[in-house]
Design a protein around this motif. Structure first.
Motif, PDB file in Angstrom:
ATOM      1  N   VAL A  14       0.861  -1.188   0.000  1.00 20.83           N
ATOM      2  CA  VAL A  14       0.000   0.000   0.000  1.00 20.83           C
ATOM      3  C   VAL A  14       0.896   1.236   0.000  1.00 20.83           C
ATOM      4  O   VAL A  14       1.844   1.330   0.786  1.00 20.83           O
ATOM      5  CB  VAL A  14      -0.924   0.007   1.240  1.00 20.83           C
ATOM      6  N   THR A  15       0.613   2.156  -0.897  1.00 23.33           N
ATOM      7  CA  THR A  15       1.400   3.378  -1.020  1.00 23.33           C
ATOM      8  C   THR A  15       1.081   4.300   0.162  1.00 23.33           C
ATOM      9  O   THR A  15      -0.093   4.575   0.415  1.00 23.33           O
ATOM     10  CB  THR A  15       1.005   4.097  -2.333  1.00 23.33           C
ATOM     11  N   PRO A  16       2.092   4.796   0.872  1.00 21.05           N
ATOM     12  CA  PRO A  16       1.788   5.750   1.952  1.00 21.05           C
ATOM     13  C   PRO A  16       1.029   6.948   1.361  1.00 21.05           C
ATOM     14  O   PRO A  16       1.365   7.402   0.263  1.00 21.05           O
ATOM     15  CB  PRO A  16       3.169   6.185   2.445  1.00 21.05           C
ATOM     16  N   THR A  42     -13.786  -1.812   2.680  1.00 16.32           N
ATOM     17  CA  THR A  42     -12.446  -1.281   2.438  1.00 16.32           C
ATOM     18  C   THR A  42     -11.763  -2.186   1.434  1.00 16.32           C
ATOM     19  O   THR A  42     -11.747  -3.400   1.618  1.00 16.32           O
ATOM     20  CB  THR A  42     -11.639  -1.232   3.750  1.00 16.32           C
ATOM     21  N   MET A  43     -11.266  -1.620   0.353  1.00 13.83           N
ATOM     22  CA  MET A  43     -10.557  -2.463  -0.609  1.00 13.83           C
ATOM     23  C   MET A  43      -9.344  -1.785  -1.209  1.00 13.83           C
ATOM     24  O   MET A  43      -9.330  -0.574  -1.406  1.00 13.83           O
ATOM     25  CB  MET A  43     -11.503  -2.989  -1.688  1.00 13.83           C
ATOM     26  N   PRO A  44      -8.285  -2.602  -1.477  1.00 12.50           N
ATOM     27  CA  PRO A  44      -7.104  -2.040  -2.115  1.00 12.50           C
ATOM     28  C   PRO A  44      -7.357  -1.875  -3.609  1.00 12.50           C
ATOM     29  O   PRO A  44      -7.803  -2.812  -4.278  1.00 12.50           O
ATOM     30  CB  PRO A  44      -6.032  -3.106  -1.859  1.00 12.50           C
ATOM     31  N   SER A  96      -4.025   2.311  -2.795  1.00  8.76           N
ATOM     32  CA  SER A  96      -4.508   2.703  -1.473  1.00  8.76           C
ATOM     33  C   SER A  96      -5.573   1.738  -1.009  1.00  8.76           C
ATOM     34  O   SER A  96      -6.199   1.045  -1.817  1.00  8.76           O
ATOM     35  CB  SER A  96      -5.111   4.109  -1.511  1.00  8.76           C
ATOM     36  N   MET A  97      -5.788   1.732   0.317  1.00  2.02           N
ATOM     37  CA  MET A  97      -6.931   1.038   0.893  1.00  2.02           C
ATOM     38  C   MET A  97      -8.050   2.073   0.950  1.00  2.02           C
ATOM     39  O   MET A  97      -7.980   3.015   1.747  1.00  2.02           O
ATOM     40  CB  MET A  97      -6.609   0.550   2.312  1.00  2.02           C
ATOM     41  N   PHE A 119     -14.955   7.714   1.428  1.00  2.00           N
ATOM     42  CA  PHE A 119     -14.692   8.793   2.387  1.00  2.00           C
ATOM     43  C   PHE A 119     -13.423   8.537   3.196  1.00  2.00           C
ATOM     44  O   PHE A 119     -13.011   9.386   3.992  1.00  2.00           O
ATOM     45  CB  PHE A 119     -15.896   9.015   3.315  1.00  2.00           C
ATOM     46  N   GLY A 120     -12.775   7.374   3.005  1.00  2.00           N
ATOM     47  CA  GLY A 120     -11.558   7.076   3.757  1.00  2.00           C
ATOM     48  C   GLY A 120     -10.454   6.534   2.860  1.00  2.00           C
ATOM     49  O   GLY A 120     -10.713   5.888   1.842  1.00  2.00           O
ATOM     50  N   MET A 121      -9.212   6.848   3.254  1.00  2.00           N
ATOM     51  CA  MET A 121      -8.040   6.406   2.483  1.00  2.00           C
ATOM     52  C   MET A 121      -6.984   5.943   3.471  1.00  2.00           C
ATOM     53  O   MET A 121      -6.587   6.722   4.354  1.00  2.00           O
ATOM     54  CB  MET A 121      -7.536   7.591   1.648  1.00  2.00           C
TER      55      MET A 121
END
Ligand SMILES: Nc1nc2c(c(=O)[nH]1)N[C@H]1C(S)=C(S)[C@@H](COP(=O)(O)O)O[C@H]1N2
Ligand SMILES: [Mo]
Length: 340
Positions: free
Chosen positions: A19-21, A67-69, A99-100, A157-159
């Protein structure tokens, strides 16, 4: 210069991570980032719906969350390699990230709003406004009902476990897995059911493959197969040429494709010889696949390449495919390495 200083790419060394920061995820914003108040934000369902409505962020968060990558790539990624280069963001390889994403599936909300039977497609409009080629517009895109269902579109709405940041679309954006990034509309305010084909600027004027300036073009949609290599060794500051010690070197990278296609094979080219890389087992459907290859590095200059092939049998070309705007250039990544 102005565009390149506002928008930034992935740091290739973060290809080591699944996962990319968030801070290293690429950014592509056409206009100014709207600073929106999440407590007062409304998502409006308008047009040809039998049950039009307005939803607050709170209400959207009360629907089943997921939540999914997802690996997202800008359609202009690789533009700098297409000559003559069009006047836009000069991406080389870095306009990609995974991203998640947390949100709620959009299709059930659209069903709830009950599109009328004469619906043609649905438009998605963001809060950012500006000019392009002299025409003012809010950034927007459209999808058909079928695309919306098939593509597993998420209202996000979330990352990476935190609320979306302003520059990534806060408080609400779309994520359209498997399509180039332009479909994932940020700062989403309006969902309109249309009974006529959509004619928004970012769909009809830009984001079209064109052979020549007067070509009406074909829409840019699904991501093409691509693979990137984590640059081995250490860099030279200005040229980014890599320095590696002779001996065993673990080469690795990430490969992905669009529209749910998986990665079948990655080949590593070293001195005109091709070697099959090892692939991560069972990658997530919409996330990139990790690959690796144990290299016995021999002294000299090397141009290492790592083209991938996807489940549709598409393989990356070695030379950039032509497009007027430099869209979807998926020519194989080449990393120049000097082995001491
Ligand atoms: N409203 C709006 N949405 C947008 C854009 C934009 O400029 N405005 N840029 C698009 C493009 S071209 C890409 S590649 C992605 C980039 O998303 P990111 O900046 O979160 O990586 O957002 C897409 N969504
Ligand atoms: Mo993009």
């Amino acid at each position: 210069m102005g565009l390149a200083n506002r928008n930034h790419g992935l740091l290739l060394e973060t290809l080591r991570l699944d996962v990319t920061p968030t801070g290293a995820h690429y950014l592509l914003n056409h206009f100014d980032v709207p600073i929106l108040d999440q407590d007062r934000h409304l998502l409006k369902f308008t047009g040809a719906f039998d049950a039009p409505c307005e939803l607050t962020l709170e209400q959207i968060k009360s629907f089943p969350a997921k939540t999914m990558p997802v690996t997202m790539e800008c359609a202009g990624n690789g533009r700098a390699g297409v000559s003559p280069r069009s006047f836009s963001m000069p991406w080389m390889y870095e306009a990609v990230g995974t991203s998640m994403w947390t949100g709620t599936p959009l299709a059930p909300l659209i069903r709830k709003a009950a599109p009328r039977s004469d619906l043609v497609e649905i438009s998605f409009t963001g809060a950012d406004y500006g000019f392009d080629m002299g025409e003012d517009h809010f950034f927007g895109r459209s999808l058909t009902l079928q695309q919306l269902e098939e593509l597993d579109v998420l209202l996000v709405f979330g990352m990476n476990g935190a609320p979306l940041l302003p520059q990534h679309g806060a408080p609400l954006r779309l994520i359209v897995p498997g399509w180039y990034g332009m479909a994932s509309v940020k700062w989403l305010t309006d969902i309109e059911a249309l009974t006529e084909p959509y004619d928004g600027f970012q769909q009809m004027r830009t984001y079209r493959f064109k052979e020549t300036a007067d070509d009406e073009g074909r829409p840019v949609q699904a991501i093409r197969v691509k693979s990137l290599m984590l640059p081995p060794g250490v860099p030279d500051w200005k040229t980014r040429r890599r320095y590696v010690q002779a001996g065993p070197v673990e080469l690795m990278g990430r490969a992905w494709s669009g529209a749910g296609r998986t990665i079948e094979c990655v080949e590593v080219e070293i001195r005109d010889e091709w070697h099959e890389a090892e692939l991560q087992k069972n990658p997530d459907r919409y996330a990139w696949t990790k690959w690796s290859y144990a290299w016995a590095a021999e002294p000299g200059e090397h141009g290492l390449r790592c083209p991938a092939t996807d489940s549709a049998g598409d393989t990356q070309p070695l030379d950039p495919p032509w497009d007027m705007s430099g869209f979807a250039n998926n020519a194989a990544h080449c990393v120049n390495v000097f082995v001491e």
